[in-house]
Design an enzyme around this catalytic site. Structure first.
Site, PDB file in Angstrom:
ATOM      1  N   ARG A  98     -76.576 -71.962  -5.439  1.00 23.87           N
ATOM      2  CA  ARG A  98     -75.641 -70.886  -5.819  1.00 23.87           C
ATOM      3  C   ARG A  98     -76.177 -70.286  -7.110  1.00 23.87           C
ATOM      4  NH1 ARG A  98     -69.088 -70.862  -6.172  1.00 23.87           N
ATOM      5  NH2 ARG A  98     -69.501 -70.663  -3.949  1.00 23.87           N
ATOM      6  N   HIS A 125     -72.717 -64.466   0.809  1.00 23.13           N
ATOM      7  CA  HIS A 125     -72.079 -65.804   0.854  1.00 23.13           C
ATOM      8  C   HIS A 125     -72.029 -66.255   2.320  1.00 23.13           C
ATOM      9  CE1 HIS A 125     -70.070 -69.248  -0.432  1.00 23.13           C
ATOM     10  NE2 HIS A 125     -68.895 -68.764  -0.820  1.00 23.13           N
ATOM     11  N   ASP A 216     -60.606 -60.614  -1.022  1.00 22.95           N
ATOM     12  CA  ASP A 216     -61.274 -61.491  -1.985  1.00 22.95           C
ATOM     13  C   ASP A 216     -61.036 -60.896  -3.371  1.00 22.95           C
ATOM     14  OD1 ASP A 216     -62.913 -63.390  -3.217  1.00 22.95           O
ATOM     15  OD2 ASP A 216     -64.780 -62.355  -2.719  1.00 22.95           O
ATOM     16  N   ARG A 280     -65.012 -74.923   5.621  1.00 24.09           N
ATOM     17  CA  ARG A 280     -66.288 -74.936   4.882  1.00 24.09           C
ATOM     18  C   ARG A 280     -66.997 -76.257   5.150  1.00 24.09           C
ATOM     19  NH1 ARG A 280     -67.173 -71.725   0.492  1.00 24.09           N
ATOM     20  NH2 ARG A 280     -69.270 -72.576   0.727  1.00 24.09           N
TER      21      ARG A 280
HETATM   22  N1   CP Z   1     -65.079 -69.871  -1.380  1.00 22.56           N
HETATM   23  C1   CP Z   1     -65.903 -70.479  -2.257  1.00 22.56           C
HETATM   24  O1   CP Z   1     -67.145 -70.409  -2.178  1.00 22.56           O
HETATM   25  O2   CP Z   1     -65.259 -71.221  -3.191  1.00 22.56           O
HETATM   26  P1   CP Z   1     -65.922 -71.928  -4.443  1.00 22.56           P
HETATM   27  O3   CP Z   1     -66.346 -70.873  -5.412  1.00 22.56           O
HETATM   28  O4   CP Z   1     -64.824 -72.822  -4.984  1.00 22.56           O
HETATM   29  O5   CP Z   1     -67.112 -72.735  -3.988  1.00 22.56           O
HETATM   30  N1  NVA Z   2     -66.642 -62.801  -4.599  1.00 27.64           N
HETATM   31  C1  NVA Z   2     -66.383 -64.063  -5.243  1.00 27.64           C
HETATM   32  C2  NVA Z   2     -66.443 -65.175  -4.240  1.00 27.64           C
HETATM   33  C3  NVA Z   2     -66.184 -66.552  -4.784  1.00 27.64           C
HETATM   34  C4  NVA Z   2     -66.308 -67.598  -3.739  1.00 27.64           C
HETATM   35  C5  NVA Z   2     -67.363 -64.265  -6.375  1.00 27.64           C
HETATM   36  O1  NVA Z   2     -68.556 -64.001  -6.182  1.00 27.64           O
HETATM   37  O2  NVA Z   2     -66.948 -64.697  -7.448  1.00 27.64           O
END
Ligand code: CP
Ligand code: NVA
Length: 295
Positions: A98, A125, A216, A280
Site C-alpha cells: 500500500r 484499490h 467512499d 476482504r
Molecule cells: N477499505 C480499506 O482498504 O480499508 P483500510 O484502509 O482499513 O485497509
Molecule cells: N479512497 C480512500 C480509500 C480507503 C480505503 C483512500 O484512499 O483513502
C-alpha cells in the site's frame, strides 16, 4: 510473473476463478493451502481492513505475514524501490504493498521475482474490488441486471471498481462533481474489457435507477490539504436515508460520517458495508490461492 496491480491484470475468466476460489474457501476453509509461505506487507499509509485481512488470511491458510510499516523499512527513502523489491523477493513468496504513488507499486512489480499485489495506491484499490464483487454476487446472485450508482469521488476505489464492473457486466453509473471524475485512461481501459461506466455530474439521476449506491470518502489519505475545497465541491453528494430509499448501500470503509454518508444511512439495514469488510478476507484468500496456483 503474475502480479495484481489492478483488476484488469486478470482476464474476466481469471477474475471469475479468483472469486470462485474465494467463495469455496469461505464456505469450506483452506487450511494449509499456503503452508510455509510468507506474505510481505509494505504499508506507506494506515490501514485497518487491508492489514488485518491479509495477515489473518495468511494465518488461516497455513502461512505467515510480515508487516513492514513506513518506519520499518527503507522503501523509497533509505534505498531505491527497486532494491527493496529485489531484496524482499529473496525472502517472501508474495509481496503486498500500500503506497501513495502507483508508479512505486509498478516498480516493485518490475523488479520482484514474486507476485506483487496492490493493497491500495492513489490510483487503484483492486483488492477492494474483489471483495465488492464477491459481496454483490452473494447479495444478488449474479452481476447481470444489477445497477450500481457510484456517488462521490472518482478515486482509487471507484477506478478499480469501474474496471471490475466492466469485466463482470455490472451496470455502473459514476456520479462525481466536475473535475473529480474517473481518469480518462481508466475509462478507456474499462472500455477495452467491457462497457465503461456512464458518467454524470448529477447524483440524483444516477441513483434514480440504481439497486446499489456505492460511496467512499471525499478526502482520501494523502489529500488532507485539499479538504476544505473538496468538502465544498462535494456539496449535494451526501448519502442520507432519504436519498438511499430502499436501495442497498456499499462503502469500502473507513467512512467519514457526516461527510459522504450520514450516520443514519450507514447504520441502516440497507448497508452491507460489514459484509464487504468481511469479504476482504475471503476475496484475498482466493487471490493468494490463485496466485500460488500460477507459479
Ligand atoms: N477499505 C480499506 O482498504 O480499508 P483500510 O484502509 O482499513 O485497509
Ligand atoms: N479512497 C480512500 C480509500 C480507503 C480505503 C483512500 O484512499 O483513502
Amino acid at each position: 510473473m503474475q502480479h495484481y496491480l489492478d483488476v484488469d491484470d486478470l482476464t474476466t475468466d481469471e477474475l471469475t476463478d479468483v472469486l470462485d476460489r474465494a467463495a469455496t474457501i469461505k464456505s469450506l476453509g483452506g487450511e494449509n493451502l499456503l503452508g510455509g509461505q510468507t506474505l510481505g506487507m509494505v504499508f506507506e499509509k494506515p490501514s485497518t481492513r487491508t492489514r488485518v485481512s491479509f495477515e489473518t488470511g495468511m494465518t488461516q491458510l497455513g502461512g505467515h505475514a510480515v508487516f513492514l510499516g513506513p518506519d520499518d523499512i527503507h522503501l523509497g527513502h533509505g534505498e531505491p524501490v527497486r532494491d527493496t523489491s529485489r531484496a524482499l523477493s529473496r525472502y517472501v513468496d508474495v509481496l503486498m504493498a500500500r503506497v501513495f504513488d502507483h508508479a512505486d507499486v509498478e516498480e516493485l512489480a518490475e523488479y520482484a521475482d514474486v507476485p506483487v499485489v496492490n493493497g491500495l495506491t492513489d490510483d487503484a484499490h483492486p483488492c477492494q474490488t474483489l471483495a465488492d464483487l464477491l459481496t454483490i454476487r452473494e447479495e444478488f446472485g449474479d452481476f447481470d441486471e444489477v445497477r450500481v450508482a457510484w456517488v462521490g469521488d472518482g478515486n482509487n476505489v471507484c477506478q478499480s471498481f469501474a474496471l471490475g464492473a466492466a469485466m463482470t457486466g455490472l451496470d455502473l453509473t459514476v456520479a462525481t462533481p466536475e473535475g473529480y471524475g474517473v481518469d480518462e485512461s481508466v475509462l478507456e481501459r474499462a472500455d477495452s474489457v467491457g462497457d465503461a461506466p456512464e458518467t454524470t455530474h448529477d447524483p440524483d439521476a444516477a441513483i434514480a435507477d440504481a439497486d446499489v449506491v456505492y460511496t467512499d470518502v471525499w478526502v482520501s489519505m494523502g489529500q488532507e490539504d485539499e479538504r476544505s475545497e473538496k468538502l465544498e465541491a462535494f456539496d449535494g453528494f451526501q448519502i442520507t436515508p432519504d436519498v438511499l430509499g430502499d436501495r442497498t448501500l456499499m462503502h469500502c470503509l473507513p467512512a467519514h460520517r457526516g461527510e459522504e454518508v450520514t450516520d443514519a444511512a450507514i447504520e441502516s439495514e440497507n448497508a452491507i458495508v460489514w459484509d464487504q469488510a468481511e469479504n476482504r478476507l475471503h476475496a484475498q484468500k482466493g487471490l493468494l490461492a490463485w496466485l500460488a496456483a500460477q507459479s
